[in-house]
Design a protein around this motif. Structure first.
Motif, PDB file in Angstrom:
ATOM      1  N   MET A 188      -7.610   7.073  -1.344  1.00  0.00           N
ATOM      2  CA  MET A 188      -6.324   7.757  -1.425  1.00  0.00           C
ATOM      3  C   MET A 188      -5.665   7.560  -2.777  1.00  0.00           C
ATOM      4  SD  MET A 188      -4.775   6.961   2.249  1.00  0.00           S
ATOM      5  CE  MET A 188      -5.790   7.287   3.665  1.00  0.00           C
ATOM      6  N   LEU A 189      -6.045   6.475  -3.452  1.00  0.00           N
ATOM      7  CA  LEU A 189      -5.447   6.227  -4.757  1.00  0.00           C
ATOM      8  C   LEU A 189      -5.812   7.329  -5.741  1.00  0.00           C
ATOM      9  CD1 LEU A 189      -5.900   2.387  -5.094  1.00  0.00           C
ATOM     10  CD2 LEU A 189      -3.796   3.658  -4.749  1.00  0.00           C
ATOM     11  N   ALA A 219      -1.870   6.301   5.024  1.00  0.00           N
ATOM     12  CA  ALA A 219      -2.163   4.974   4.481  1.00  0.00           C
ATOM     13  C   ALA A 219      -2.112   3.911   5.578  1.00  0.00           C
ATOM     14  CB  ALA A 219      -1.174   4.633   3.371  1.00  0.00           C
ATOM     15  N   GLY A 265       4.372   0.338  -2.754  1.00  0.00           N
ATOM     16  CA  GLY A 265       3.935  -0.122  -4.067  1.00  0.00           C
ATOM     17  C   GLY A 265       2.969   0.861  -4.707  1.00  0.00           C
ATOM     18  N   LEU A 266       1.926   1.244  -3.943  1.00  0.00           N
ATOM     19  CA  LEU A 266       0.929   2.162  -4.504  1.00  0.00           C
ATOM     20  C   LEU A 266       1.338   3.617  -4.331  1.00  0.00           C
ATOM     21  CD1 LEU A 266      -2.358   0.412  -3.287  1.00  0.00           C
ATOM     22  CD2 LEU A 266      -1.251   0.261  -5.512  1.00  0.00           C
ATOM     23  N   ARG A 267       2.465   3.842  -3.656  1.00  0.00           N
ATOM     24  CA  ARG A 267       3.018   5.186  -3.448  1.00  0.00           C
ATOM     25  C   ARG A 267       2.043   6.118  -2.730  1.00  0.00           C
ATOM     26  NH1 ARG A 267       4.222   4.444  -8.867  1.00  0.00           N
ATOM     27  NH2 ARG A 267       2.998   6.250  -9.496  1.00  0.00           N
ATOM     28  N   LEU A 268       1.435   5.630  -1.634  1.00  0.00           N
ATOM     29  CA  LEU A 268       0.586   6.482  -0.802  1.00  0.00           C
ATOM     30  C   LEU A 268       1.434   7.051   0.332  1.00  0.00           C
ATOM     31  CD1 LEU A 268      -2.685   4.370  -0.630  1.00  0.00           C
ATOM     32  CD2 LEU A 268      -2.130   6.270  -2.130  1.00  0.00           C
ATOM     33  N   GLN A 269       0.891   8.091   1.016  1.00  0.00           N
ATOM     34  CA  GLN A 269       1.651   8.715   2.108  1.00  0.00           C
ATOM     35  C   GLN A 269       1.551   7.831   3.348  1.00  0.00           C
ATOM     36  OE1 GLN A 269       1.100  13.145   1.903  1.00  0.00           O
ATOM     37  NE2 GLN A 269      -0.599  12.556   0.594  1.00  0.00           N
ATOM     38  N   THR A 276      -4.921   1.288   7.012  1.00  0.00           N
ATOM     39  CA  THR A 276      -4.789  -0.159   7.184  1.00  0.00           C
ATOM     40  C   THR A 276      -4.978  -0.539   8.644  1.00  0.00           C
ATOM     41  OG1 THR A 276      -2.388  -0.001   7.381  1.00  0.00           O
ATOM     42  CG2 THR A 276      -3.262  -0.509   5.199  1.00  0.00           C
ATOM     43  N   ARG A 331      -0.753  10.723  -5.221  1.00  0.00           N
ATOM     44  CA  ARG A 331       0.234   9.658  -5.066  1.00  0.00           C
ATOM     45  C   ARG A 331       1.599  10.222  -5.401  1.00  0.00           C
ATOM     46  NH1 ARG A 331      -1.442   5.063  -8.885  1.00  0.00           N
ATOM     47  NH2 ARG A 331       0.501   4.176  -8.162  1.00  0.00           N
ATOM     48  N   ALA A 332       2.611   9.702  -4.743  1.00  0.00           N
ATOM     49  CA  ALA A 332       3.962  10.185  -5.011  1.00  0.00           C
ATOM     50  C   ALA A 332       4.340   9.820  -6.441  1.00  0.00           C
ATOM     51  CB  ALA A 332       4.939   9.548  -4.029  1.00  0.00           C
ATOM     52  N   VAL A 348       0.827  -1.203   0.000  1.00  0.00           N
ATOM     53  CA  VAL A 348       0.000   0.000   0.000  1.00  0.00           C
ATOM     54  C   VAL A 348       0.870   1.265   0.000  1.00  0.00           C
ATOM     55  CG1 VAL A 348      -1.558   1.371   1.429  1.00  0.00           C
ATOM     56  CG2 VAL A 348      -2.065  -1.026   0.997  1.00  0.00           C
TER      57      VAL A 348
END
Lengths: 327, 329
Positions: B318-319, A136, A128-132, A140, B323-324, A125
């Motif tokens: 959030m997606l 994030a 991989g998904l590049r969330l903060q 979770t 995103r970075a 998350v």
């Protein structure tokens, strides 16, 4: 971190702290031990120390867990909820599988796998998904808490006797928790010498630079979260031994303490600088502060406040000292 | 954590484009969720229900205003102590007014002073002692929680004055309760502050490049301290409104706002690295968050399942936002 004066007043102490970033923490720890000894001489006895370690071993593990994500500049606000999830899962599995020695070992292995899986989810998350990372892993953590509540809706199911008697017991006259500490110390010493730790620190120091020098940044960050999940699971096993029961919310309060322990240990939250040893010491500092506040006879309603204040001051001192030495 | 490298772009255009996109996305999602809610349980999107939802969103949104400012100011700005300040304000206000309308004004004063004071301590720790905001406010949260225990042992929890409760739940103007108007007012004030004043420009300046802002003569430390003070004040105001909403305060009422206020900011399109974004998006983010929670309570699943869906949906949401950037060589 743009510090004004770089590489000027670096005395012998400065060099020492750069080599051993946990040194200020160690000094605080020794100071706290001494104070504890002054106010309650019995608190330094072997028996009290055993008690301290078996109570705070869980936090020590969780601080180690947090350190592995902080190394690469990440953070895991779900660490405490992983503890809860593993705690209830292990309790329920042990009960389901009969509660004998085999069941205990199998459940512990399953718990470790659950921790790994949670860490993997976090890693995917965040990296991989590049969330903060902060938001994030908070999301979770809600998910893991929900999962824990599904496994065991209310606190209370006891652990089988074999489990907590082992955790609280002695072998050849030495308490079990000391063996646990020794095994973990060896494990950590090996991990510290692995290339992965250096790579994590490199990613935390400068992600772009690490990437440009060919490091698989995403994979390294995911591995950090997987390690975090694994050690959170170990923390859960410790807490299960200490409380001898399942509680779907047991770890919630521990997350922020684990972050505090990492900072107390001299690691930089921004990543790139730190040690696991420091985090272990940091967790013990929190434990000793709590004990000291009790021993000096603080009125019960003031204890939380004095603890909070002492931890805040320790955090500030630690940061100021280590920065002063590094600047 | 902050490693955004795009100072070379024309800042104005990039900032504007960035502000617009998340807001539009949030608004579309809000309409979508309302439709889903109405479909799941008819009456969900009725005016009365929406109003109730907006009141809850206003409470979160007011906390998020301060959080937004601190985050915009950059250098990993974040305020974890807001949860503690909300609780503190709720109990102090309850005791000062103790059910009497005459006590509302003194209560407002006490709350604002207390909020500003804790914000000031946070700000001083972050700027003068250069403690990372996360650590400073985390430590402050511990202190506040301890103080709450002390206060609760010394005095009763206090009651909201009828006037305050009416302000939060009863229609005031055009059928909307006072708190909605207050929230709109805060929204306007924030937009004005950030877009039309020197202070606002300075906030963006220190948030996107502190070194450059400092060189250009921006009083970086003063600005950052005032951001933390504003965050404390907004949290205190929210705490007071929360007291009006629930009638009396109970242990750690504010904790539920700590991390959600950060989520609202992020869902509103302000990245945690600071320097870009704005409050309009955050308001939409707060509504979105409350809406999502509310839909989950109407669906007939147990608490555990609800939390799992909530967590997973948050990740999915959030997606859509900030995103970075993928690493490039």
């Amino acid at each position: 971190m743009s510090n004004a004066a770089t590489q000027t007043n670096t005395g012998g102490l400065g060099r020492l702290i750069r080599r051993y970033p946990f040194l200020p923490a160690l000094i605080i720890l020794v100071l706290l031990l001494a104070l504890n000894g002054i106010f309650e001489p019995r608190s330094l006895s072997f028996r009290s120390m055993t008690g301290l370690i078996s109570t705070y071993l869980a936090l020590m593990m969780l601080a180690v867990a947090q350190t592995y994500v902080v190394f690469s500049g990440d953070i895991d606000l779900s660490a405490g909820s992983i503890v809860s999830l593993v705690n209830v899962s292990v309790i329920v599995l042990m009960q389901k599988w009969g509660g004998d020695g085999f069941a205990v070992i199998a459940a512990c292995l399953a718990g470790a796998l659950i921790g790994l899986a949670c860490g993997l989810i976090n890693g995917i998350v965040v990296a991989g998904l590049r969330l903060q990372a902060i938001v994030a892993t908070f999301a979770t953590s809600i998910f893991f808490t929900g999962l824990a509540l599904t496994v065991l809706p209310v606190a209370g199911t006891p652990a089988p006797e074999a489990y907590w008697t082992t955790y609280g017991g002695r072998f050849f006259g030495i308490p079990f928790v000391f063996y646990a500490v020794a095994v973990v110390a060896i494990l950590l010493a090996i991990l510290m010498r692995m290339r992965l730790t250096t790579q994590m620190l490199a990613v935390g120091d400068d992600q772009q630079a690490a990437f440009q020098s060919g490091l698989p940044v995403t994979a390294i960050r995911i591995k950090g979260y997987v390690f975090c999940g694994l050690f959170a699971a170990l923390a859960a096993l410790c807490i299960t031994g200490d409380t001898a029961s399942g509680d779907p919310l047991v770890g919630g309060k521990m997350t922020l303490y684990s972050v505090a322990a990492v900072v107390l240990g001299g690691s930089a939250l921004a990543g790139g600088f730190g040690t696991v040893t420091g985090s272990l010491i940091g967790a013990l500092i929190i434990g000793l502060i709590n004990a000291l506040v009790f021993f000096v006879g603080t009125p019960s309603e003031w204890q939380n406040f004095v603890q909070g204040l002492a931890i805040l001051l320790a955090l500030m001192t630690g940061i100021l000292v280590s920065r002063g030495a590094r600047a | 954590m902050s490693s955004d490298a795009l100072p070379s772009r024309p800042a104005e255009n990039a900032a504007l484009a960035f502000l617009k996109k998340p807001l539009v996305v949030a608004l579309i999602l809000i309409v979508l969720l309302l439709a889903v809610g109405e479909w799941l349980s008819p009456g969900f999107a009725s005016p009365g229900q929406i109003l109730r939802l907006l009141i809850v969103a206003a409470l979160l949104g007011i906390v998020a205003a301060g959080q937004n400012l601190v985050i915009l100011g950059g250098r990993e700005g974040i305020d974890l102590s807001v949860g503690g300040i909300v609780s503190m304000a709720a109990i102090l206000a309850g005791n000062v007014m103790n059910g009497a309308d005459g006590g509302i004004l003194p209560a407002i004063l006490v709350c604002i002073v207390v909020g500003a004071l804790f914000g000031l301590i946070n700000g001083v720790g972050v700027t003068l002692l250069r403690i990372p905001p996360l650590v400073m406010t985390l430590g402050m949260l511990g202190v506040l929680q301890g103080l709450l225990v002390v206060i609760r042992n010394g005095i009763p929890s206090g009651r909201a004055a009828p006037g305050l409760s009416d302000f939060v739940v009863k229609p005031f103007l055009l059928g909307l309760p006072g708190i909605i108007w207050l929230w709109l007012l805060i929204g306007l004030a924030m937009a004005f502050l950030l877009r039309r004043t020197v202070f606002g420009y300075r906030v963006y300046a220190i948030g996107s490049n502190e070194q450059a802002a400092f060189m250009a003569g921006v009083p970086v430390k003063t600005i950052r301290v005032s951001l933390f003070m504003l965050s404390g004040v907004f949290a205190a105001i929210a705490g007071m409104c929360l007291l009006g909403y629930s009638g009396s305060s109970f242990a750690n009422v504010g904790e539920q706002y700590m991390l959600p206020s950060i989520i609202a900011v992020v869902l509103g399109g302000t990245p945690l690295s600071g320097g870009k974004g704005g409050y309009t998006g955050t308001m939409a983010g707060a509504v979105l968050l409350v809406l999502l929670q509310s839909i989950l309570t109407t669906v007939h699943i147990d608490e555990a399942g609800r939390q799992m869906v909530f967590g997973a949906t948050l990740v999915a949401l959030m997606l859509f936002y900030g995103r970075a950037k993928a690493m490039r060589g």
